[in-house]
Scaffold this motif. Structure first.
Motif, PDB file in Angstrom:
ATOM      1  N   SER A  11       3.908  -0.137   9.308  1.00 30.81           N
ATOM      2  CA  SER A  11       5.156   0.339   8.727  1.00 30.81           C
ATOM      3  C   SER A  11       5.436  -0.461   7.467  1.00 30.81           C
ATOM      4  CB  SER A  11       6.307   0.174   9.719  1.00 30.81           C
ATOM      5  OG  SER A  11       7.514   0.606   9.141  1.00 30.81           O
ATOM      6  N   LEU A  12       5.575   0.238   6.363  1.00 32.33           N
ATOM      7  CA  LEU A  12       5.932  -0.357   5.069  1.00 32.33           C
ATOM      8  C   LEU A  12       7.334   0.157   4.750  1.00 32.33           C
ATOM      9  CD1 LEU A  12       5.195  -1.936   2.508  1.00 32.33           C
ATOM     10  CD2 LEU A  12       4.090   0.132   1.656  1.00 32.33           C
ATOM     11  N   THR A  13       8.311  -0.754   4.778  1.00 32.33           N
ATOM     12  CA  THR A  13       9.709  -0.349   4.725  1.00 32.33           C
ATOM     13  C   THR A  13      10.478  -1.108   3.649  1.00 32.33           C
ATOM     14  OG1 THR A  13       9.614   0.089   7.105  1.00 32.33           O
ATOM     15  CG2 THR A  13      11.789  -0.102   6.132  1.00 32.33           C
ATOM     16  N   THR A  14      11.302  -0.366   2.900  1.00 29.12           N
ATOM     17  CA  THR A  14      12.213  -0.952   1.920  1.00 29.12           C
ATOM     18  C   THR A  14      13.631  -0.828   2.482  1.00 29.12           C
ATOM     19  OG1 THR A  14      12.645   1.114   0.751  1.00 29.12           O
ATOM     20  CG2 THR A  14      10.712  -0.155   0.037  1.00 29.12           C
ATOM     21  N   PRO A  15      14.624  -1.436   1.844  1.00 28.55           N
ATOM     22  CA  PRO A  15      15.994  -1.274   2.337  1.00 28.55           C
ATOM     23  C   PRO A  15      16.453   0.190   2.380  1.00 28.55           C
ATOM     24  CG  PRO A  15      15.913  -3.116   0.845  1.00 28.55           C
ATOM     25  CD  PRO A  15      14.566  -2.436   0.763  1.00 28.55           C
ATOM     26  N   GLY A  16      15.871   1.031   1.537  1.00 30.78           N
ATOM     27  CA  GLY A  16      16.310   2.421   1.479  1.00 30.78           C
ATOM     28  C   GLY A  16      15.549   3.397   2.349  1.00 30.78           C
ATOM     29  N   GLU A  17      14.292   3.070   2.680  1.00 33.60           N
ATOM     30  CA  GLU A  17      13.494   4.052   3.412  1.00 33.60           C
ATOM     31  C   GLU A  17      12.206   3.445   3.963  1.00 33.60           C
ATOM     32  OE1 GLU A  17      11.647   7.108   0.983  1.00 33.60           O
ATOM     33  OE2 GLU A  17      11.586   5.747  -0.713  1.00 33.60           O
ATOM     34  N   ALA A  18      11.637   4.157   4.931  1.00 30.76           N
ATOM     35  CA  ALA A  18      10.289   3.835   5.405  1.00 30.76           C
ATOM     36  C   ALA A  18       9.324   4.552   4.461  1.00 30.76           C
ATOM     37  CB  ALA A  18      10.096   4.304   6.834  1.00 30.76           C
ATOM     38  N   VAL A  19       8.580   3.798   3.677  1.00 27.25           N
ATOM     39  CA  VAL A  19       7.687   4.367   2.672  1.00 27.25           C
ATOM     40  C   VAL A  19       6.386   4.850   3.309  1.00 27.25           C
ATOM     41  CG1 VAL A  19       6.404   3.842   0.557  1.00 27.25           C
ATOM     42  CG2 VAL A  19       8.694   2.930   0.880  1.00 27.25           C
ATOM     43  N   PHE A  75       6.487 -10.138   6.381  1.00 27.04           N
ATOM     44  CA  PHE A  75       5.421  -9.408   7.074  1.00 27.04           C
ATOM     45  C   PHE A  75       5.301  -9.968   8.480  1.00 27.04           C
ATOM     46  CE2 PHE A  75       0.737  -8.860   7.869  1.00 27.04           C
ATOM     47  CZ  PHE A  75       0.734  -7.480   7.892  1.00 27.04           C
ATOM     48  N   THR A  76       5.226  -9.083   9.444  1.00 24.94           N
ATOM     49  CA  THR A  76       5.059  -9.521  10.825  1.00 24.94           C
ATOM     50  C   THR A  76       4.032  -8.645  11.531  1.00 24.94           C
ATOM     51  OG1 THR A  76       6.196  -9.997  12.909  1.00 24.94           O
ATOM     52  CG2 THR A  76       7.016  -8.130  11.654  1.00 24.94           C
ATOM     53  N   VAL A  77       3.297  -9.265  12.433  1.00 23.06           N
ATOM     54  CA  VAL A  77       2.310  -8.555  13.240  1.00 23.06           C
ATOM     55  C   VAL A  77       2.516  -8.961  14.688  1.00 23.06           C
ATOM     56  CG1 VAL A  77      -0.151  -8.215  13.722  1.00 23.06           C
ATOM     57  CG2 VAL A  77       0.613  -8.603  11.374  1.00 23.06           C
ATOM     58  N   GLU A  78       2.585  -7.971  15.562  1.00 24.58           N
ATOM     59  CA  GLU A  78       2.578  -8.250  16.995  1.00 24.58           C
ATOM     60  C   GLU A  78       2.220  -6.986  17.748  1.00 24.58           C
ATOM     61  OE1 GLU A  78       6.859  -8.210  18.957  1.00 24.58           O
ATOM     62  OE2 GLU A  78       6.772  -9.631  17.295  1.00 24.58           O
ATOM     63  N   GLN A  79       1.392  -7.160  18.752  1.00 26.63           N
ATOM     64  CA  GLN A  79       0.962  -6.084  19.647  1.00 26.63           C
ATOM     65  C   GLN A  79       0.536  -4.819  18.915  1.00 26.63           C
ATOM     66  OE1 GLN A  79       3.981  -5.521  22.610  1.00 26.63           O
ATOM     67  NE2 GLN A  79       3.750  -7.604  23.408  1.00 26.63           N
ATOM     68  N   ASP A  80      -0.475  -4.934  18.092  1.00 26.21           N
ATOM     69  CA  ASP A  80      -1.032  -3.793  17.363  1.00 26.21           C
ATOM     70  C   ASP A  80      -0.005  -3.030  16.532  1.00 26.21           C
ATOM     71  OD1 ASP A  80      -3.671  -4.141  17.784  1.00 26.21           O
ATOM     72  OD2 ASP A  80      -3.877  -2.633  19.338  1.00 26.21           O
ATOM     73  N   ARG A  81       0.923  -3.778  15.953  1.00 33.08           N
ATOM     74  CA  ARG A  81       1.907  -3.196  15.035  1.00 33.08           C
ATOM     75  C   ARG A  81       2.147  -4.188  13.913  1.00 33.08           C
ATOM     76  NH1 ARG A  81       5.603   0.370  13.725  1.00 33.08           N
ATOM     77  NH2 ARG A  81       7.716  -0.221  13.153  1.00 33.08           N
ATOM     78  N   ALA A  82       2.029  -3.710  12.680  1.00 35.88           N
ATOM     79  CA  ALA A  82       2.311  -4.531  11.506  1.00 35.88           C
ATOM     80  C   ALA A  82       3.524  -3.941  10.800  1.00 35.88           C
ATOM     81  CB  ALA A  82       1.108  -4.564  10.566  1.00 35.88           C
ATOM     82  N   LEU A  83       4.419  -4.811  10.368  1.00 35.64           N
ATOM     83  CA  LEU A  83       5.633  -4.378   9.694  1.00 35.64           C
ATOM     84  C   LEU A  83       5.806  -5.198   8.430  1.00 35.64           C
ATOM     85  CD1 LEU A  83       8.386  -2.902   9.528  1.00 35.64           C
ATOM     86  CD2 LEU A  83       9.297  -4.686  11.025  1.00 35.64           C
ATOM     87  N   ALA A  84       5.838  -4.515   7.289  1.00 31.62           N
ATOM     88  CA  ALA A  84       6.106  -5.163   5.996  1.00 31.62           C
ATOM     89  C   ALA A  84       7.481  -4.700   5.535  1.00 31.62           C
ATOM     90  CB  ALA A  84       5.045  -4.790   4.969  1.00 31.62           C
ATOM     91  N   LEU A  85       8.404  -5.645   5.442  1.00 29.55           N
ATOM     92  CA  LEU A  85       9.757  -5.373   4.942  1.00 29.55           C
ATOM     93  C   LEU A  85       9.812  -5.910   3.529  1.00 29.55           C
ATOM     94  CD1 LEU A  85      11.706  -6.634   8.076  1.00 29.55           C
ATOM     95  CD2 LEU A  85      11.299  -4.261   7.428  1.00 29.55           C
ATOM     96  N   VAL A  86       9.875  -5.011   2.549  1.00 26.04           N
ATOM     97  CA  VAL A  86       9.785  -5.411   1.141  1.00 26.04           C
ATOM     98  C   VAL A  86      10.947  -4.836   0.331  1.00 26.04           C
ATOM     99  CG1 VAL A  86       7.275  -5.705   1.194  1.00 26.04           C
ATOM    100  CG2 VAL A  86       8.235  -3.460   0.662  1.00 26.04           C
ATOM    101  N   ASP A  87      11.228  -5.499  -0.792  1.00 30.90           N
ATOM    102  CA  ASP A  87      12.303  -5.035  -1.672  1.00 30.90           C
ATOM    103  C   ASP A  87      12.011  -3.657  -2.246  1.00 30.90           C
ATOM    104  OD1 ASP A  87      13.582  -7.398  -1.218  1.00 30.90           O
ATOM    105  OD2 ASP A  87      13.255  -8.225  -3.215  1.00 30.90           O
TER     106      ASP A  87
END
Length: 142
Positions: A11-19, A75-87
């Motif tokens: 998941s690549l996510t900005t404050p406005g949306e999941a990109v 950026f976080t990774v746990e249990q086969d899920r990666a999440l990047a929270l970016v500006d």
């Protein structure tokens, strides 16, 4: 073999949306201390991200890759899920270099006015706008 690939959720996510929210084989993000590559079953991880290129590989064998110009974040990774929270996050195929160049020049001009005491605009926000525009131009090959 394509059927043997191990995929995980990204998941690549900005404050406005999941990109971007899909499964992929590999993601490479611009960590503060250097690039971080993550495959399925990666150990848990939390990292700071700097502005740069985030690349999502749907299939490494065929080089099926999506690239995003991303801003700073976490950026976080746990249990086969990666999440990047970016500006910010922009698909490099959608970057208009002329628009990015114009945004860069406008932000630089406003920052100069702030430095001369002619504007009370927020310096930090202007610096972030400059970094975002420069990052898009770099990702677009300029």
């Amino acid at each position: 073999m394509a059927d043997d690939r191990r995929l995980f959720s990204i998941s690549l996510t900005t404050p406005g949306e999941a990109v971007y929210e899909e499964k992929a084989e590999l993601v490479i993000v611009p960590g503060a201390a250097g690039e971080i590559g993550v495959l399925a079953r990666h150990a848990p991880l939390i990292a700071l991200l700097k502005a740069g290129s985030t690349r999502v590989y749907m299939d490494r064998e065929t080089q099926n890759v999506l690239e995003f110009a991303t801003g700073p974040g976490f950026f976080t990774v746990e249990q086969d899920r990666a999440l990047a929270l970016v500006d910010t996050a922009v698909d490099v195929r959608e970057i208009n270099p002329a628009v990015a160049e114009e945004q860069l020049e406008q932000a630089r001009a406003e920052l100069e006015r702030v430095e001369r005491g002619e504007s009370d605009a927020d310096r930090w926000q202007l610096e972030q706008r400059i970094k975002a525009a420069e990052n898009q131009l770099t990702a677009a090959g300029r």
